[in-house]
Design an enzyme around this catalytic site. Structure first.
Site, mmCIF file in Angstrom:
data_model
loop_
_atom_site.group_PDB
_atom_site.id
_atom_site.type_symbol
_atom_site.label_atom_id
_atom_site.label_comp_id
_atom_site.label_asym_id
_atom_site.label_seq_id
_atom_site.Cartn_x
_atom_site.Cartn_y
_atom_site.Cartn_z
ATOM 1 N N TYR A 33 4.886 3.799 7.181
ATOM 2 C CA TYR A 33 4.676 2.536 6.987
ATOM 3 C C TYR A 33 5.310 1.646 8.324
ATOM 4 O O TYR A 33 4.790 1.055 9.036
ATOM 5 C CB TYR A 33 5.485 1.806 5.797
ATOM 6 C CG TYR A 33 5.446 0.453 5.592
ATOM 7 C CD1 TYR A 33 4.194 -0.296 4.950
ATOM 8 C CD2 TYR A 33 6.314 -0.174 5.765
ATOM 9 C CE1 TYR A 33 4.104 -1.519 4.912
ATOM 10 C CE2 TYR A 33 6.485 -1.851 5.880
ATOM 11 C CZ TYR A 33 5.270 -2.422 5.271
ATOM 12 O OH TYR A 33 5.253 -3.691 5.058
ATOM 13 N N LYS A 54 3.579 -0.294 11.254
ATOM 14 C CA LYS A 54 3.759 -1.707 11.503
ATOM 15 C C LYS A 54 4.310 -1.745 12.936
ATOM 16 O O LYS A 54 4.044 -3.021 13.534
ATOM 17 C CB LYS A 54 4.763 -1.938 10.397
ATOM 18 C CG LYS A 54 4.241 -2.132 9.094
ATOM 19 C CD LYS A 54 3.230 -3.092 8.787
ATOM 20 C CE LYS A 54 2.877 -4.095 7.460
ATOM 21 N NZ LYS A 54 1.628 -4.638 7.493
HETATM 22 P P1 NAD Z 1 0.137 -7.146 -1.520
HETATM 23 O O1 NAD Z 1 0.125 -5.933 -1.987
HETATM 24 O O2 NAD Z 1 0.498 -8.375 -2.726
HETATM 25 O O3 NAD Z 1 -1.305 -7.464 -1.016
HETATM 26 C C1 NAD Z 1 -2.052 -6.872 0.058
HETATM 27 C C2 NAD Z 1 -3.551 -6.959 -0.387
HETATM 28 O O4 NAD Z 1 -4.021 -6.010 0.560
HETATM 29 C C3 NAD Z 1 -3.781 -6.294 -1.604
HETATM 30 O O5 NAD Z 1 -4.486 -7.398 -2.552
HETATM 31 C C4 NAD Z 1 -4.699 -5.321 -1.280
HETATM 32 O O6 NAD Z 1 -5.798 -4.972 -2.354
HETATM 33 C C5 NAD Z 1 -5.169 -5.476 0.081
HETATM 34 N N1 NAD Z 1 -5.812 -4.334 0.821
HETATM 35 C C6 NAD Z 1 -5.215 -3.029 0.804
HETATM 36 N N2 NAD Z 1 -5.674 -2.395 1.676
HETATM 37 C C7 NAD Z 1 -6.995 -2.677 1.973
HETATM 38 C C8 NAD Z 1 -7.980 -2.575 2.810
HETATM 39 N N3 NAD Z 1 -8.138 -1.419 3.379
HETATM 40 N N4 NAD Z 1 -8.909 -3.670 3.158
HETATM 41 C C9 NAD Z 1 -8.792 -4.869 2.512
HETATM 42 N N5 NAD Z 1 -7.781 -5.155 1.741
HETATM 43 C C10 NAD Z 1 -6.917 -4.207 1.427
HETATM 44 O O7 NAD Z 1 1.291 -7.168 -0.372
HETATM 45 P P2 NAD Z 1 1.870 -8.573 0.410
HETATM 46 O O8 NAD Z 1 3.468 -8.318 -0.062
HETATM 47 O O9 NAD Z 1 1.161 -9.648 0.230
HETATM 48 O O10 NAD Z 1 1.792 -7.830 1.821
HETATM 49 C C11 NAD Z 1 1.064 -8.576 2.868
HETATM 50 C C12 NAD Z 1 1.268 -8.056 4.126
HETATM 51 O O11 NAD Z 1 2.526 -8.488 4.607
HETATM 52 C C13 NAD Z 1 1.000 -6.568 3.864
HETATM 53 O O12 NAD Z 1 0.403 -6.130 5.255
HETATM 54 C C14 NAD Z 1 2.513 -5.929 3.980
HETATM 55 O O13 NAD Z 1 2.690 -4.679 4.495
HETATM 56 C C15 NAD Z 1 3.261 -7.079 4.842
HETATM 57 N N6 NAD Z 1 4.605 -7.172 4.432
HETATM 58 C C16 NAD Z 1 4.993 -7.698 3.181
HETATM 59 C C17 NAD Z 1 6.338 -7.853 3.044
HETATM 60 C C18 NAD Z 1 6.790 -8.450 1.932
HETATM 61 O O14 NAD Z 1 8.129 -8.524 1.705
HETATM 62 N N7 NAD Z 1 6.061 -8.620 0.802
HETATM 63 C C19 NAD Z 1 7.359 -7.409 3.969
HETATM 64 C C20 NAD Z 1 6.893 -6.871 5.239
HETATM 65 C C21 NAD Z 1 5.610 -6.904 5.492
#
Ligand code: NAD
Length: 310
Positions: free
Chosen positions: A164, A168
């Site tokens: 991951y 990233k």
């Molecule tokens: P989440 O799991 O709630 O939502 C992610 C969404 O992406 C899901 O609905 C999923 O169906 C969709 N998805 C996954 N693979 C896909 C694909 N190949 N094509 C289209 N859609 C796809 O995650 P989140 O917490 O809302 O995170 C959103 C972004 O922020 C992610 O990239 C995550 O890595 C990044 N992020 C989140 C956090 C956090 O604290 N939540 C921290 C660092 C980075």
């Protein structure tokens, strides 16, 4: 004043979590939004069109305009179709928030090539496929905004997340080059390192008591990430080549700095012992510069050496 009237935005992974909030906010500010989400499990398994559909309904119920897209960003044809959906159904494309993501936790020594590849394909390959398709449209119109969801796990390190974190951190490299090449075409590219209470957090933490009681988890309201992402996606934002962390209402630039270092005497042949001797200067974090490209680093060294760079 940040206004998206007449603009079209794509938000991937917009069916839940942070992406859903970005889509709702952009629509509220006047953007027509492509709500993309394939609706899979946190590890990427499965698919559910209902997620994107539900967010489109939410936007429409609030008086906004949105269309659903169920394509996977990890598929080059899917990413192109997402961009085509914006242009053909909504008329143009101004901003892309590359947010779709999956998450699994594996000790580095146990990580399999399949797990590595799967993580890379959604986050890094997906970011590339989507951004390239969007870039071509944006270059043609002389304007565009790209925001990539990176992570502090990638920039600073996170145990069990080699796959991951690498993907990233790769997005930062991708965004840097898009920012440089896109500058002349009105294209700005930045990354965000969000913290937001979502299933990525609940499913990873697991322990119900920790989820209920940990102070940190209470303060990382996902809504607090939204204003930064929306600003970076806006016409009003001229910043580019930057990374910003949004954590519990603390917004901060994250940058890669270059220390002043130690310059070996001209025409000397430094040894490992010289490196050891000068380690304090070589490792010092201050003073530092933040080069805007590889060329800025090269130019600075050439200046110190009194030689021409080109
Ligand atoms: P989440 O799991 O709630 O939502 C992610 C969404 O992406 C899901 O609905 C999923 O169906 C969709 N998805 C996954 N693979 C896909 C694909 N190949 N094509 C289209 N859609 C796809 O995650 P989140 O917490 O809302 O995170 C959103 C972004 O922020 C992610 O990239 C995550 O890595 C990044 N992020 C989140 C956090 C956090 O604290 N939540 C921290 C660092 C980075």
């Amino acid at each position: 004043m940040v206004d998206f009237a007449g603009q079209v935005a794509v938000v991937t992974g917009a069916g839940r979590g942070l992406g859903r909030l970005y889509a709702l906010s952009l629509a509220q500010l006047g953007a027509s939004v492509v709500v993309n989400d394939m609706g899979g499990a946190m590890n990427g398994d499965g698919a559910d069109r209902g997620l994107a559909d539900a967010v489109v309904r939410e936007v429409e119920d609030a008086g906004g305009v949105a269309v659903a897209s169920y394509d996977s960003v990890a598929d080059p044809a899917g990413a192109q179709q997402i961009v085509r959906t914006a242009v053909e159904r909504l008329g143009r494309l101004d901003a892309v928030i590359s947010n779709a993501g999956i998450f699994t936790s594996v000790p580095f020594e146990d990580l399999t090539p399949v797990e590595w590849e799967r993580m890379r394909s959604v986050h890094l390959d997906g970011g590339f496929y989507l951004a390239q398709a969007a870039y071509r449209v944006m270059k043609g119109q002389g304007y565009g905004r790209l925001v990539f969801a990176s992570s502090s796990g990638g920039m600073f390190g996170q145990p069990l997340e080699a796959h991951y974190a690498a993907a990233k951190a790769g997005l930062v490299g991708l965004s840097n080059v898009i920012a440089i090449e896109g500058a002349a075409h009105g294209i700005r590219s930045n990354t965000v390192l969000p913290f937001g209470f979502s299933r990525m957090v609940t499913e990873t933490v697991g322990d119900p008591e920790a989820l209920e009681n940990l102070g940190f988890l209470q303060v990382i309201r996902p809504e607090l990430v939204v204003p930064l992402v929306v600003f970076l996606a806006a016409r009003e934002c001229e910043l580019t080549h930057h990374n910003y962390s949004a954590c519990a209402g603390r917004y901060a630039r994250v940058f890669v700095g270059l220390g002043q270092g130690w310059l070996a005497p001209t025409d000397s042949d430094p040894t490992a012992a010289d490196i050891a001797e000068h380690l304090p200067e070589i490792s010092a974090a201050e003073p530092f510069t933040i080069p805007g490209s590889i060329f800025e680093e090269v130019l600075a060294v050439c200046e110190r050496l009194g030689v021409r760079a080109m």
